[in-house]
Design a protein around this motif. Structure first.
Motif, mmCIF file in Angstrom:
data_model
loop_
_atom_site.group_PDB
_atom_site.id
_atom_site.type_symbol
_atom_site.label_atom_id
_atom_site.label_comp_id
_atom_site.label_asym_id
_atom_site.label_seq_id
_atom_site.Cartn_x
_atom_site.Cartn_y
_atom_site.Cartn_z
ATOM 1 N N VAL A 54 -3.360 -6.256 -6.353
ATOM 2 C CA VAL A 54 -3.129 -5.102 -5.876
ATOM 3 C C VAL A 54 -2.278 -4.799 -5.078
ATOM 4 C CG1 VAL A 54 -4.608 -3.458 -3.699
ATOM 5 C CG2 VAL A 54 -5.922 -4.902 -4.959
ATOM 6 N N ARG A 55 -1.359 -5.236 -4.399
ATOM 7 C CA ARG A 55 0.098 -5.100 -3.643
ATOM 8 C C ARG A 55 0.722 -4.442 -5.313
ATOM 9 N NH1 ARG A 55 0.903 -8.611 -0.949
ATOM 10 N NH2 ARG A 55 1.463 -9.807 -1.939
ATOM 11 N N GLN A 56 0.353 -6.045 -5.528
ATOM 12 C CA GLN A 56 0.899 -4.981 -7.356
ATOM 13 C C GLN A 56 0.985 -3.777 -7.803
ATOM 14 O OE1 GLN A 56 1.007 -8.328 -9.715
ATOM 15 N NE2 GLN A 56 2.705 -9.650 -8.719
ATOM 16 N N LEU A 57 -0.465 -3.348 -8.080
ATOM 17 C CA LEU A 57 -0.622 -2.144 -8.305
ATOM 18 C C LEU A 57 0.071 -1.252 -7.355
ATOM 19 C CD1 LEU A 57 -2.284 -0.599 -10.942
ATOM 20 C CD2 LEU A 57 -4.186 -1.106 -9.127
ATOM 21 N N GLU A 58 -0.480 -1.429 -5.834
ATOM 22 C CA GLU A 58 0.278 -0.158 -5.561
ATOM 23 C C GLU A 58 1.752 -0.220 -5.906
ATOM 24 O OE1 GLU A 58 -2.164 -0.736 -1.487
ATOM 25 O OE2 GLU A 58 -0.553 -1.708 -1.484
ATOM 26 N N GLU A 59 3.192 -1.690 -6.051
ATOM 27 C CA GLU A 59 3.716 -0.331 -6.081
ATOM 28 C C GLU A 59 4.180 0.024 -7.453
ATOM 29 O OE1 GLU A 59 5.524 -4.629 -6.102
ATOM 30 O OE2 GLU A 59 5.578 -5.309 -3.934
ATOM 31 N N GLU A 60 3.440 -0.395 -8.210
ATOM 32 C CA GLU A 60 3.872 0.572 -9.167
ATOM 33 C C GLU A 60 3.206 2.016 -9.262
ATOM 34 O OE1 GLU A 60 4.555 0.863 -13.667
ATOM 35 O OE2 GLU A 60 4.698 -0.762 -12.743
ATOM 36 N N VAL A 61 1.791 1.976 -8.859
ATOM 37 C CA VAL A 61 1.921 3.483 -7.908
ATOM 38 C C VAL A 61 2.707 4.396 -7.743
ATOM 39 C CG1 VAL A 61 -0.215 5.072 -7.225
ATOM 40 C CG2 VAL A 61 -1.159 3.329 -8.670
#
Length: 313
Positions: free
Chosen positions: A38-45
């Motif tokens: 989830v943290r990696q997804l937030e960084e991508e978004v």
């Protein structure tokens, strides 16, 4: 944006359950692994997708938007898997089944028989309470559900597959266990251990007391049948449970069924899925098995076995 399907699936599960812990359990991953994705997804978004409010988790505005699209993407992928499985037949495929906590004592018999007949189908089983089952049905996130009375307000197909008699249980040394026939009025002095609000078993018990014109003395509230059975054995009160959940306790004489006026209460278990849902070959095969084999697999449960273990006068 470079988003992975794995990240979207994990995010969608966390967003649906609003819990990293429960999402990790459903996905069979560790909580740190879920948090990292989830943290990696937030960084991508480039924006936070969740915010913490005390001990609870809530979606941000961006999280709500991504949840909408992730659900659509994941459903499309599931539809694709079902199409491919249909082409392959029943030698391959995946089946997700969710069952009410009371059905968990019987469901393994059905799943074991299904697995013997179709060893190539990968099974996913989720055991949860009624509230979560309704959420799964609303979101169309499961192939089939085995539960008590289907909920109102959701467009569903439902079919009865087994009788589910509800009985009053007590410890073997309880004074009422010595009676050949317990009048309903005798229950007015007894404390009853309760399931959570919304439980079908609880509703049936409350309806019985209302019809008898009696006040129900509600004791401790619990969400698990195992906890209720243990509390009854410890003398904390009586309770009403499904006959299918107490086979072992009756055989070992840890609990007895009271011969109460008006019991067992007649209820049913249902096979449920969303109306209009395109069932995969695996789901159709499981549905057919449940409807044709459940009664024969239940020959050690229900009223017949209760008569053998009925409390003696």
């Amino acid at each position: 944006m470079n988003l992975s399907l794995r990240q979207l699936r994990i995010f969608e599960t966390v967003a649906r359950r609003l819990s990293y812990t429960r999402a990790a359990e459903e996905l069979h991953l560790s909580q740190p692994a879920v948090s990292m994705q989830v943290r990696q997804l937030e960084e991508e978004v480039g924006m936070p997708l969740f915010e913490r409010l005390g001990r609870t988790v809530a979606l941000t505005e961006a999280g709500h938007e991504l949840y909408h699209y992730s659900r659509s993407i994941n459903q499309s992928l599931k539809d694709l898997e079902e199409v491919i499985a249909a082409v392959k037949g029943l030698d391959h495929g995946r089946l997700s089944v969710a069952v009410a906590s009371t059905v968990k004592y019987f469901a393994p018999r059905l799943l074991a028989l299904f697995q013997r007949r179709y060893p190539g189908i990968a099974l996913e089983l989720d055991i949860t309470n009624r509230e979560q089952l309704v959420r799964l049905l609303e979101a169309n996130n499961v192939d089939l559900v085995l539960m008590g009375q289907p909920p109102d307000g959701v467009d569903l197909e439902s079919e009865v597959f087994l009788d589910n008699p509800l009985v009053v249980v007590a410890p073997p040394d309880h004074p009422l266990a010595r009676l050949d026939r317990v009048p309903s009025v005798a229950l007015a002095d007894q404390v009853f251990l309760m399931r959570e609000p919304g439980s079908g078993t609880r509703k049936a018990l409350e309806r019985y007391f209302e019809e008898q014109g009696l006040a129900l003395r509600a004791g401790m509230q619990m969400t698990r049948n195992e906890a209720i059975k243990q509390a009854v054995r410890s003398g904390l009160g009586l309770s009403v449970v499904s006959a299918h959940t107490i086979e072992l306790e009756l055989e070992t004489k840890r609990l007895v069924v009271l011969d109460v006026e008006g019991f067992p209460l007649s209820r049913h278990w249902y096979l449920v899925y969303r109306r209009g849902k395109r069932l995969s070959p695996a789901a159709r095969a499981f549905r057919d098995l449940v409807l044709s084999e459940a009664r024969s697999l239940a020959d050690l449960a229900g009223v017949t076995v209760l008569e053998r273990y009925r409390a003696s006068p």
